[in-house]
Design a protein around this motif. Sequence first.
Motif, PDB file in Angstrom:
ATOM      1  N   SER A  31       0.721  -1.190  -0.068  1.00 49.76           N
ATOM      2  CA  SER A  31       0.157   0.055  -0.008  1.00 49.76           C
ATOM      3  C   SER A  31       0.814   1.208   0.117  1.00 49.76           C
ATOM      4  CB  SER A  31      -0.991  -0.025   1.286  1.00 49.76           C
ATOM      5  OG  SER A  31      -2.002  -1.232   1.238  1.00 49.76           O
ATOM      6  N   ILE A  32       1.993   1.382   0.632  1.00 51.72           N
ATOM      7  CA  ILE A  32       2.856   2.452   0.604  1.00 51.72           C
ATOM      8  C   ILE A  32       3.581   2.837  -0.692  1.00 51.72           C
ATOM      9  CG2 ILE A  32       5.176   3.184   1.690  1.00 51.72           C
ATOM     10  CD1 ILE A  32       4.492   1.942   4.431  1.00 51.72           C
ATOM     11  N   ARG A  33       3.798   1.687  -1.204  1.00 48.25           N
ATOM     12  CA  ARG A  33       4.255   1.753  -2.607  1.00 48.25           C
ATOM     13  C   ARG A  33       3.250   1.916  -3.578  1.00 48.25           C
ATOM     14  NH1 ARG A  33       8.081   3.424  -5.367  1.00 48.25           N
ATOM     15  NH2 ARG A  33       9.764   2.195  -4.475  1.00 48.25           N
ATOM     16  N   GLU A  34       2.095   1.637  -3.313  1.00 46.89           N
ATOM     17  CA  GLU A  34       1.102   1.964  -4.402  1.00 46.89           C
ATOM     18  C   GLU A  34       0.648   3.293  -4.298  1.00 46.89           C
ATOM     19  OE1 GLU A  34      -3.530   0.624  -5.832  1.00 46.89           O
ATOM     20  OE2 GLU A  34      -2.258  -0.459  -4.187  1.00 46.89           O
ATOM     21  N   ALA A  35       0.707   4.054  -3.075  1.00 47.18           N
ATOM     22  CA  ALA A  35       0.285   5.513  -2.582  1.00 47.18           C
ATOM     23  C   ALA A  35       1.407   6.471  -3.122  1.00 47.18           C
ATOM     24  CB  ALA A  35       0.259   5.636  -1.050  1.00 47.18           C
ATOM     25  N   HIS A  36       2.733   6.059  -3.144  1.00 48.09           N
ATOM     26  CA  HIS A  36       3.926   6.503  -3.625  1.00 48.09           C
ATOM     27  C   HIS A  36       4.678   5.825  -4.692  1.00 48.09           C
ATOM     28  CE1 HIS A  36       3.098   8.715   0.324  1.00 48.09           C
ATOM     29  NE2 HIS A  36       3.166   7.501   0.913  1.00 48.09           N
ATOM     30  N   VAL A 114       4.651   8.887  10.113  1.00 48.33           N
ATOM     31  CA  VAL A 114       3.300   7.922  10.469  1.00 48.33           C
ATOM     32  C   VAL A 114       3.940   6.834  11.350  1.00 48.33           C
ATOM     33  CG1 VAL A 114       1.652   6.749   9.276  1.00 48.33           C
ATOM     34  CG2 VAL A 114       2.309   8.778   8.250  1.00 48.33           C
ATOM     35  N   GLY A 115       3.495   7.103  12.560  1.00 50.08           N
ATOM     36  CA  GLY A 115       3.923   6.000  13.571  1.00 50.08           C
ATOM     37  C   GLY A 115       3.205   6.251  15.078  1.00 50.08           C
ATOM     38  N   LEU A 138      -3.224   2.170  12.203  1.00 51.03           N
ATOM     39  CA  LEU A 138      -2.288   3.152  12.334  1.00 51.03           C
ATOM     40  C   LEU A 138      -2.366   3.921  10.893  1.00 51.03           C
ATOM     41  CD1 LEU A 138       0.212   4.872  13.373  1.00 51.03           C
ATOM     42  CD2 LEU A 138       1.706   3.163  12.473  1.00 51.03           C
ATOM     43  N   LEU A 139      -2.159   3.010   9.923  1.00 55.75           N
ATOM     44  CA  LEU A 139      -2.083   3.650   8.391  1.00 55.75           C
ATOM     45  C   LEU A 139      -3.538   3.994   7.926  1.00 55.75           C
ATOM     46  CD1 LEU A 139       0.532   3.434   6.481  1.00 55.75           C
ATOM     47  CD2 LEU A 139       0.577   1.890   8.519  1.00 55.75           C
ATOM     48  N   PRO A 145      -4.624   4.651   1.652  1.00 59.56           N
ATOM     49  CA  PRO A 145      -5.624   3.493   1.378  1.00 59.56           C
ATOM     50  C   PRO A 145      -4.923   2.313   1.523  1.00 59.56           C
ATOM     51  CG  PRO A 145      -5.330   5.305  -0.279  1.00 59.56           C
ATOM     52  CD  PRO A 145      -4.352   5.579   0.759  1.00 59.56           C
ATOM     53  N   LEU A 146      -5.560   1.118   2.021  1.00 55.86           N
ATOM     54  CA  LEU A 146      -4.994  -0.129   2.266  1.00 55.86           C
ATOM     55  C   LEU A 146      -5.991  -1.044   1.631  1.00 55.86           C
ATOM     56  CD1 LEU A 146      -3.996  -0.100   6.234  1.00 55.86           C
ATOM     57  CD2 LEU A 146      -2.525  -0.156   4.404  1.00 55.86           C
TER      58      LEU A 146
END
Length: 336
Positions: A31-36, A114-115, A138-139, A145-146
Amino acid sequence: MARMKGGASRILVIKRAGLRQFIEAEPVFASIREAHPRATIDLVTSASLQRLAKAAPYFDRVVATRDTMQSEERKQFAGQLKKIGYNLGYDLDGTKESGDLRSSLKGFRGPQWVGPKLSSPKKLLAPGPFAGPAVRKLLRDSGLPLEERLPSLSWLSAQEGGANMDPSWFGISGAFALFIPSENPQHRWPAEYYGTVAASLAAEGVTPVIIGSQELSSYAYDIMQYAVEQSRAGGRAAVDLTGKTDAAQLAVLAGHARFFLAGPSEELHLVAAAGTPGLVLLPASEDLASDALYGRQVVKLTATSMQNVAPELAVRTLLNMGLMGGASRSQGQAFA
């Protein structure tokens, strides 16, 4: 989110705490890779997870550190990260160590985080490590988006890792099953019981492969001795790989295994995420709720004492699951 000159983002992800936690965070990595999608994403992880992390398609660079860094060592490492200059950081550990690293990165060139919130420079409000559900919350709270899915290692290919990622590197040929004993002696199935199942597998031409840490080597030897005593098939009763595989090698082995037979262990979560079906032998006192085990072809046998789970029950369960008795799982299914 802040942008660097030229419009490219640079993101730091911290995930050092535990094999299970790393596996459960796999959908979050995606999700982090997809968002960025255009960002440069660096991961800070532990040495034991480095090779598996490098194989993942989510990171541009993977940096491994010692599990515990001294103050001066952490200061120097933070200085190196500051020179790189991150806009955004994801702390997916929630440990004191990750909190210390975050505090060391504060300043003009420090990232937004983010944490878990820090109640002080040295203390987390929600100490961890925290696993799948807490990380996902948390995310989501951060607005990322997850995708709600199970952890998956389908991106890992034996061909990409070289010869030592193939079962033949360990002298394994033909059908095999993974035995994953618990590290905790109180939660461990008796070695004689594993030996009984191993003898049944030998009669079918299936090789048991024992995995885990080096500390389990003497226990693995006991399993092999019991298997030889009970086996009528002759030949090698089992293969001992305790202390001989890293996480990436184990994931590839799992992708080729017919099934697993396991107690509560870190490796169990990785093997399940590889899509391998199997049987978990679980003490009633042990909570094994795990993202990696949901929705899989996994059956749990629970008892107050592991000695109460007879090997005949385990064999019968594996037969009913279609994993023994002539049934054959398609080899290499997970990484086809």
